[in-house]
Design a protein around this motif. Structure first.
Motif, PDB file in Angstrom:
ATOM      1  N   UNK A  23       0.845  -1.192   0.000  1.00 34.49           N
ATOM      2  CA  UNK A  23       0.000   0.000   0.000  1.00 34.49           C
ATOM      3  C   UNK A  23       0.881   1.243   0.000  1.00 34.49           C
ATOM      4  N   UNK A  24       0.303   2.388  -0.384  1.00 33.88           N
ATOM      5  CA  UNK A  24       1.066   3.636  -0.379  1.00 33.88           C
ATOM      6  C   UNK A  24       1.575   3.932   1.034  1.00 33.88           C
ATOM      7  N   UNK A  25       2.752   4.522   1.087  1.00 32.79           N
ATOM      8  CA  UNK A  25       3.400   4.786   2.368  1.00 32.79           C
ATOM      9  C   UNK A  25       3.906   6.216   2.400  1.00 32.79           C
ATOM     10  N   UNK A  26       3.589   6.916   3.485  1.00 32.34           N
ATOM     11  CA  UNK A  26       4.111   8.258   3.714  1.00 32.34           C
ATOM     12  C   UNK A  26       5.242   8.171   4.725  1.00 32.34           C
ATOM     13  N   UNK A  27       6.322   8.865   4.418  1.00 35.46           N
ATOM     14  CA  UNK A  27       7.493   8.882   5.289  1.00 35.46           C
ATOM     15  C   UNK A  27       7.890  10.336   5.508  1.00 35.46           C
ATOM     16  N   UNK A  28       7.874  10.754   6.760  1.00 35.50           N
ATOM     17  CA  UNK A  28       8.140  12.140   7.124  1.00 35.50           C
ATOM     18  C   UNK A  28       9.465  12.221   7.873  1.00 35.50           C
ATOM     19  N   UNK A  29      10.364  13.077   7.408  1.00 30.02           N
ATOM     20  CA  UNK A  29      11.635  13.334   8.105  1.00 30.02           C
ATOM     21  C   UNK A  29      11.469  14.614   8.921  1.00 30.02           C
ATOM     22  N   UNK A  30      11.684  14.478  10.239  1.00 26.57           N
ATOM     23  CA  UNK A  30      11.348  15.540  11.187  1.00 26.57           C
ATOM     24  C   UNK A  30      12.557  15.928  12.033  1.00 26.57           C
ATOM     25  N   UNK A  31      12.839  17.222  12.085  1.00 31.07           N
ATOM     26  CA  UNK A  31      13.853  17.746  13.001  1.00 31.07           C
ATOM     27  C   UNK A  31      13.143  18.246  14.252  1.00 31.07           C
ATOM     28  N   UNK A  72      17.606   7.017   3.974  1.00 30.30           N
ATOM     29  CA  UNK A  72      16.477   7.449   3.136  1.00 30.30           C
ATOM     30  C   UNK A  72      16.998   8.258   1.954  1.00 30.30           C
ATOM     31  N   UNK A  73      17.906   9.186   2.212  1.00 31.71           N
ATOM     32  CA  UNK A  73      18.483   9.985   1.127  1.00 31.71           C
ATOM     33  C   UNK A  73      19.195   9.085   0.116  1.00 31.71           C
ATOM     34  N   UNK A  74      19.904   8.083   0.608  1.00 32.44           N
ATOM     35  CA  UNK A  74      20.614   7.174  -0.295  1.00 32.44           C
ATOM     36  C   UNK A  74      19.637   6.317  -1.113  1.00 32.44           C
ATOM     37  N   UNK A  82      14.882  18.927   5.754  1.00 35.51           N
ATOM     38  CA  UNK A  82      14.086  18.712   6.952  1.00 35.51           C
ATOM     39  C   UNK A  82      13.335  19.997   7.262  1.00 35.51           C
ATOM     40  N   UNK A  83      12.028  19.871   7.337  1.00 32.87           N
ATOM     41  CA  UNK A  83      11.206  18.677   7.191  1.00 32.87           C
ATOM     42  C   UNK A  83      11.080  18.249   5.728  1.00 32.87           C
ATOM     43  N   UNK A  84      10.787  16.983   5.568  1.00 37.31           N
ATOM     44  CA  UNK A  84      10.667  16.422   4.225  1.00 37.31           C
ATOM     45  C   UNK A  84       9.688  15.259   4.284  1.00 37.31           C
ATOM     46  N   UNK A  85       8.887  15.104   3.229  1.00 38.83           N
ATOM     47  CA  UNK A  85       7.924  14.015   3.168  1.00 38.83           C
ATOM     48  C   UNK A  85       8.036  13.298   1.830  1.00 38.83           C
ATOM     49  N   UNK A  86       7.810  11.995   1.875  1.00 38.47           N
ATOM     50  CA  UNK A  86       7.856  11.149   0.687  1.00 38.47           C
ATOM     51  C   UNK A  86       6.589  10.316   0.618  1.00 38.47           C
ATOM     52  N   UNK A  94       6.928   8.397  -5.396  1.00 42.21           N
ATOM     53  CA  UNK A  94       5.943   8.957  -6.321  1.00 42.21           C
ATOM     54  C   UNK A  94       5.852  10.469  -6.193  1.00 42.21           C
ATOM     55  N   UNK A  95       6.183  10.967  -5.001  1.00 39.95           N
ATOM     56  CA  UNK A  95       6.070  12.404  -4.718  1.00 39.95           C
ATOM     57  C   UNK A  95       6.904  12.696  -3.493  1.00 39.95           C
ATOM     58  N   UNK A  96       7.448  13.888  -3.444  1.00 37.44           N
ATOM     59  CA  UNK A  96       8.127  14.347  -2.239  1.00 37.44           C
ATOM     60  C   UNK A  96       8.022  15.858  -2.172  1.00 37.44           C
ATOM     61  N   UNK A  97       8.119  16.373  -0.953  1.00 34.49           N
ATOM     62  CA  UNK A  97       8.021  17.803  -0.741  1.00 34.49           C
ATOM     63  C   UNK A  97       8.759  18.147   0.544  1.00 34.49           C
ATOM     64  N   UNK A  98       8.884  19.444   0.797  1.00 33.06           N
ATOM     65  CA  UNK A  98       9.580  19.856   2.015  1.00 33.06           C
ATOM     66  C   UNK A  98       9.041  21.195   2.522  1.00 33.06           C
TER      67      UNK A  98
END
Length: 115
Positions: A23-31, A72-74, A82-86, A94-98
């Motif tokens: 299923x689709x997965x959201x991954x959030x990088x948080x400082x 994740x970056x690799x 940061x912050x960053x979402x995938x 499929x998409x990413x933003x910050x």
């Protein structure tokens, strides 16, 4: 409601990466020390509160879990921010933003485009 889980190891990241075929997965990088990241994280949490189980939701604290953040970056070949979402599906981004572009509407739009 989607359940938010924290990733703290590269092994957990690998398991999540593999599960993106289900299923689709959201991954959030948080400082945890950045007010911009805190604001974006609140918007991510607002999305999660209204989301159903059709999407898996994760977060990584970039300072506390630096090795996972670097992995994740690799894996994604996308420069760390940061912050960053995938949005991940089938082991692809499929998409990413910050930063301030992380909004409930942006996440919803990305999910709709991925269906």
């Amino acid at each position: 409601m989607s359940e938010l889980r924290e990733l703290q190891s590269n092994e957990e990241l690998e398991n999540v990466w593999d599960s993106t075929t289900e299923k689709p997965t959201l991954l959030f990088k948080h400082s945890t020390t950045c007010p911009i990241s805190a604001a974006a994280f609140k918007r991510y949490q607002s999305f999660i509160e209204s989301a159903d189980d059709r999407v898996a939701s994760y977060m990584v604290k970039v300072i506390e879990s630096r090795d996972v953040s670097n992995q994740i970056a690799a894996k994604t070949n996308i420069k760390h921010e940061s912050p960053q979402i995938f949005l991940l599906r089938n082991k692809e981004v499929l998409w990413h933003s910050s930063h301030s572009k992380i909004t409930v509407d942006a996440i919803n739009n990305a999910l709709q485009r991925s269906e």
